[in-house]
Design a protein around this motif. Structure first.
Motif, PDB file in Angstrom:
ATOM      1  N   ILE A  86       0.846  -1.205   0.000  1.00 12.76           N
ATOM      2  CA  ILE A  86       0.000   0.000   0.000  1.00 12.76           C
ATOM      3  C   ILE A  86       0.879   1.252   0.000  1.00 12.76           C
ATOM      4  O   ILE A  86       1.797   1.368   0.815  1.00 12.76           O
ATOM      5  CB  ILE A  86      -0.961  -0.025   1.199  1.00 12.76           C
ATOM      6  N   ILE A  87       0.628   2.132  -0.955  1.00 11.12           N
ATOM      7  CA  ILE A  87       1.438   3.357  -1.052  1.00 11.12           C
ATOM      8  C   ILE A  87       0.501   4.566  -0.952  1.00 11.12           C
ATOM      9  O   ILE A  87      -0.397   4.719  -1.788  1.00 11.12           O
ATOM     10  CB  ILE A  87       2.213   3.418  -2.393  1.00 11.12           C
ATOM     11  N   ASP A  88       0.706   5.396   0.048  1.00 10.82           N
ATOM     12  CA  ASP A  88      -0.065   6.633   0.172  1.00 10.82           C
ATOM     13  C   ASP A  88       0.668   7.719  -0.625  1.00 10.82           C
ATOM     14  O   ASP A  88       1.769   8.125  -0.248  1.00 10.82           O
ATOM     15  CB  ASP A  88      -0.195   7.025   1.646  1.00 10.82           C
ATOM     16  N   THR A  89       0.041   8.154  -1.718  1.00 14.12           N
ATOM     17  CA  THR A  89       0.728   9.084  -2.631  1.00 14.12           C
ATOM     18  C   THR A  89       0.427  10.554  -2.302  1.00 14.12           C
ATOM     19  O   THR A  89       0.865  11.436  -3.046  1.00 14.12           O
ATOM     20  CB  THR A  89       0.316   8.811  -4.102  1.00 14.12           C
ATOM     21  N   SER A  90      -0.305  10.805  -1.199  1.00 19.64           N
ATOM     22  CA  SER A  90      -0.747  12.185  -0.897  1.00 19.64           C
ATOM     23  C   SER A  90       0.391  13.199  -0.963  1.00 19.64           C
ATOM     24  O   SER A  90       0.241  14.271  -1.530  1.00 19.64           O
ATOM     25  CB  SER A  90      -1.380  12.271   0.494  1.00 19.64           C
ATOM     26  N   ASN A  91       1.532  12.832  -0.347  1.00 23.07           N
ATOM     27  CA  ASN A  91       2.634  13.799  -0.306  1.00 23.07           C
ATOM     28  C   ASN A  91       3.825  13.338  -1.139  1.00 23.07           C
ATOM     29  O   ASN A  91       4.963  13.689  -0.839  1.00 23.07           O
ATOM     30  CB  ASN A  91       3.061  14.025   1.153  1.00 23.07           C
ATOM     31  N   MET A  92       3.533  12.557  -2.162  1.00 24.50           N
ATOM     32  CA  MET A  92       4.637  12.057  -3.000  1.00 24.50           C
ATOM     33  C   MET A  92       4.516  12.624  -4.405  1.00 24.50           C
ATOM     34  O   MET A  92       3.413  12.803  -4.913  1.00 24.50           O
ATOM     35  CB  MET A  92       4.594  10.523  -3.088  1.00 24.50           C
ATOM     36  N   ARG A  93       5.676  12.847  -5.024  1.00 22.71           N
ATOM     37  CA  ARG A  93       5.645  13.245  -6.432  1.00 22.71           C
ATOM     38  C   ARG A  93       5.480  11.974  -7.262  1.00 22.71           C
ATOM     39  O   ARG A  93       5.888  10.879  -6.832  1.00 22.71           O
ATOM     40  CB  ARG A  93       6.949  13.949  -6.807  1.00 22.71           C
ATOM     41  N   ILE A  94       4.938  12.138  -8.468  1.00 19.48           N
ATOM     42  CA  ILE A  94       4.702  10.972  -9.330  1.00 19.48           C
ATOM     43  C   ILE A  94       5.981  10.162  -9.510  1.00 19.48           C
ATOM     44  O   ILE A  94       6.000   8.938  -9.374  1.00 19.48           O
ATOM     45  CB  ILE A  94       4.152  11.436 -10.705  1.00 19.48           C
ATOM     46  N   GLU A  95       7.084  10.872  -9.795  1.00 23.00           N
ATOM     47  CA  GLU A  95       8.334  10.150 -10.066  1.00 23.00           C
ATOM     48  C   GLU A  95       8.817   9.357  -8.858  1.00 23.00           C
ATOM     49  O   GLU A  95       9.444   8.306  -9.007  1.00 23.00           O
ATOM     50  CB  GLU A  95       9.430  11.064 -10.616  1.00 23.00           C
ATOM     51  N   ASP A  96       8.468   9.833  -7.647  1.00 23.07           N
ATOM     52  CA  ASP A  96       8.883   9.092  -6.452  1.00 23.07           C
ATOM     53  C   ASP A  96       8.058   7.820  -6.270  1.00 23.07           C
ATOM     54  O   ASP A  96       8.568   6.798  -5.812  1.00 23.07           O
ATOM     55  CB  ASP A  96       8.784   9.988  -5.205  1.00 23.07           C
ATOM     56  N   VAL A  97       6.788   7.899  -6.646  1.00 23.65           N
ATOM     57  CA  VAL A  97       5.950   6.692  -6.569  1.00 23.65           C
ATOM     58  C   VAL A  97       6.478   5.660  -7.572  1.00 23.65           C
ATOM     59  O   VAL A  97       6.625   4.473  -7.258  1.00 23.65           O
ATOM     60  CB  VAL A  97       4.460   7.014  -6.869  1.00 23.65           C
ATOM     61  N   VAL A  98       6.801   6.147  -8.773  1.00 19.08           N
ATOM     62  CA  VAL A  98       7.321   5.236  -9.807  1.00 19.08           C
ATOM     63  C   VAL A  98       8.626   4.598  -9.317  1.00 19.08           C
ATOM     64  O   VAL A  98       8.838   3.387  -9.457  1.00 19.08           O
ATOM     65  CB  VAL A  98       7.538   5.984 -11.152  1.00 19.08           C
ATOM     66  N   LYS A  99       9.479   5.412  -8.706  1.00 23.10           N
ATOM     67  CA  LYS A  99      10.760   4.890  -8.193  1.00 23.10           C
ATOM     68  C   LYS A  99      10.533   3.832  -7.113  1.00 23.10           C
ATOM     69  O   LYS A  99      11.230   2.821  -7.066  1.00 23.10           O
ATOM     70  CB  LYS A  99      11.606   6.026  -7.597  1.00 23.10           C
ATOM     71  N   THR A 100       9.554   4.082  -6.254  1.00 25.04           N
ATOM     72  CA  THR A 100       9.255   3.114  -5.186  1.00 25.04           C
ATOM     73  C   THR A 100       8.841   1.776  -5.807  1.00 25.04           C
ATOM     74  O   THR A 100       9.323   0.709  -5.410  1.00 25.04           O
ATOM     75  CB  THR A 100       8.097   3.649  -4.288  1.00 25.04           C
ATOM     76  N   ILE A 101       7.955   1.853  -6.799  1.00 23.02           N
ATOM     77  CA  ILE A 101       7.488   0.620  -7.451  1.00 23.02           C
ATOM     78  C   ILE A 101       8.658  -0.060  -8.173  1.00 23.02           C
ATOM     79  O   ILE A 101       8.866  -1.270  -8.059  1.00 23.02           O
ATOM     80  CB  ILE A 101       6.321   0.928  -8.428  1.00 23.02           C
ATOM     81  N   GLU A 102       9.457   0.747  -8.868  1.00 23.64           N
ATOM     82  CA  GLU A 102      10.602   0.203  -9.614  1.00 23.64           C
ATOM     83  C   GLU A 102      11.551  -0.537  -8.669  1.00 23.64           C
ATOM     84  O   GLU A 102      12.002  -1.647  -8.962  1.00 23.64           O
ATOM     85  CB  GLU A 102      11.348   1.349 -10.310  1.00 23.64           C
ATOM     86  N   SER A 103      11.815   0.070  -7.522  1.00 24.80           N
ATOM     87  CA  SER A 103      12.785  -0.551  -6.611  1.00 24.80           C
ATOM     88  C   SER A 103      12.241  -1.869  -6.053  1.00 24.80           C
ATOM     89  O   SER A 103      12.979  -2.834  -5.898  1.00 24.80           O
ATOM     90  CB  SER A 103      13.190   0.404  -5.488  1.00 24.80           C
ATOM     91  N   ILE A 104      10.941  -1.937  -5.811  1.00 30.86           N
ATOM     92  CA  ILE A 104      10.360  -3.197  -5.300  1.00 30.86           C
ATOM     93  C   ILE A 104      10.419  -4.274  -6.383  1.00 30.86           C
ATOM     94  O   ILE A 104      10.812  -5.409  -6.132  1.00 30.86           O
ATOM     95  CB  ILE A 104       8.908  -2.973  -4.819  1.00 30.86           C
ATOM     96  N   VAL A 105      10.091  -3.895  -7.602  1.00 32.73           N
ATOM     97  CA  VAL A 105      10.104  -4.875  -8.695  1.00 32.73           C
ATOM     98  C   VAL A 105      11.532  -5.361  -8.946  1.00 32.73           C
ATOM     99  O   VAL A 105      11.778  -6.555  -9.091  1.00 32.73           O
ATOM    100  CB  VAL A 105       9.474  -4.275  -9.982  1.00 32.73           C
ATOM    101  N   LYS A 106      12.496  -4.451  -8.947  1.00 30.88           N
ATOM    102  CA  LYS A 106      13.894  -4.836  -9.225  1.00 30.88           C
ATOM    103  C   LYS A 106      14.493  -5.650  -8.087  1.00 30.88           C
ATOM    104  O   LYS A 106      15.262  -6.576  -8.322  1.00 30.88           O
ATOM    105  CB  LYS A 106      14.738  -3.579  -9.462  1.00 30.88           C
ATOM    106  N   GLU A 107      14.092  -5.316  -6.877  1.00 38.15           N
ATOM    107  CA  GLU A 107      14.631  -6.004  -5.688  1.00 38.15           C
ATOM    108  C   GLU A 107      14.303  -7.495  -5.741  1.00 38.15           C
ATOM    109  O   GLU A 107      15.114  -8.338  -5.416  1.00 38.15           O
ATOM    110  CB  GLU A 107      13.955  -5.386  -4.467  1.00 38.15           C
TER     111      GLU A 107
END
Ligand code: DC
Length: 217
Positions: A194-215
Motif C-alpha cells: 500500500i502506497i499513500d501518494t498524498s505527499n509524494m511526487r509521481i516520479e517518487d511513486v514510480v521509483k518506489t514501485i521500480e525498486s520493489i520490482v527490481k529487488e
C-alpha cells in the motif's frame, strides 16, 4: 515463456493511470487501464439510451469490441479515449460497474488480455480478482483533498471549470459506491503493497514501485 504481471489498484484520483503508464514504459510492458473499459461500456449504454440500473440491458457487451491502439482505447473500431472522460460518464460509471454481469464479462476479457504478455493493469479489483497470481501488487491511495485537487488541475488544463468542492463530493460518492458494492468492491489484495501518494511526487511513486520490482527480480 514466463511473463510478469503488475497489478495496481486504488480509488479515483490516486494517480493510478499516470503511474501505471510510466511503470509500463519503464519495463516495456503493455499497459491496460481497466477503468477505461467500464467507462466505455457506460458511454455506449448512455448513447443507446438504455436504463443504466437494468443489468439485463447490458447484453450488448457480447457484441462490443475493444482494442488498445498505442495506449488509446478503441470501442467498436472508434477511438473513445476522450469521450469516456466526460463528467457524465464519470458520474454513471460506478453504477454500471456494480452490475455482476458487466463485471463478469469484462473480467473475462481482462484475464484474456493479460495472458501471455508482460503487463501493468490498473483498476479496483485487479490484485485480488482479475490477476490474483500477479507477481507484484500495489494499492495506491491518497486523501480526498489531494485527489480532488489533482482532478481539478487536470480539468483546468483541459479548459474544464468544475468547482473543487463539487469534484471532492463526486470523488467521495464514487469511492463510497465502489467500496460498498456487492460484486468485487474496491479493496487491496491481502498481499498488496500500500502506497499513500498524498505527499509524494509521481516520479517518487514510480521509483518506489521500480525498486520493489527490481529487488525481487
Ligand atoms: O479508474 P477510473 O476512475 O477510470 O474507473 C472508472 C470506474 O470504473 C470506477 O469508478 C469503478 C470502475 N472500475 C471497476 O469497478 N473495476 C475496475 N477494475 C476498474 C474500474
Amino acid at each position: 515463456m514466463k511473463t510478469t504481471q503488475i497489478a495496481i489498484d486504488g480509488p479515483a484520483g490516486a494517480g493510478k493511470s499516470t503511474i501505471a503508464r510510466l511503470v509500463a514504459d519503464l519495463f516495456d510492458f503493455t499497459y491496460i487501464d481497466t477503468g477505461a473499459m467500464y467507462r466505455a461500456i457506460t458511454l455506449k449504454a448512455m448513447r443507446m439510451n438504455i436504463e443504466l440500473v437494468d443489468e439485463e440491458a447490458f447484453g450488448f457487451l457480447d457484441d462490443t469490441e475493444f482494442s488498445y491502439v498505442e495506449g488509446r482505447l478503441h470501442m467498436d473500431g472508434a477511438d473513445v479515449s476522450r469521450d469516456i472522460r466526460t463528467r457524465e460518464v464519470s458520474n454513471n460509471v460506478s453504477l454500471v460497474s456494480s452490475h455482476r454481469l458487466v463485471r463478469k464479462k469484462l473480467v473475462e476479457r481482462q484475464k484474456c488480455i493479460a495472458k501471455d504478455q508482460d503487463i501493468v493493469m490498473d483498476g479496483r479489483d485487479i490484485g485480488y480478482n482479475v490477476l490474483p497470481a500477479a507477481d507484484y501488487k500495489f494499492f495506491l491511495t491518497a486523501n480526498v483533498k489531494t485527489r480532488a485537487l489533482r482532478r481539478f488541475r487536470e480539468n483546468e488544463e483541459q479548459g474544464l471549470h468544475i468547482p473543487l468542492e463539487d469534484l471532492e463530493s463526486e470523488i467521495i460518492a464514487r469511492d463510497d459506491f465502489d467500496t460498498n458494492r456487492i460484486h468485487s468492491p474496491l479493496k487491496p489484495a491481502n498481499d498488496a503493497v500500500i502506497i499513500d501518494t498524498s505527499n509524494m511526487r509521481i516520479e517518487d511513486v514510480v521509483k518506489t514501485i521500480e525498486s520493489i520490482v527490481k529487488e525481487v527480480d
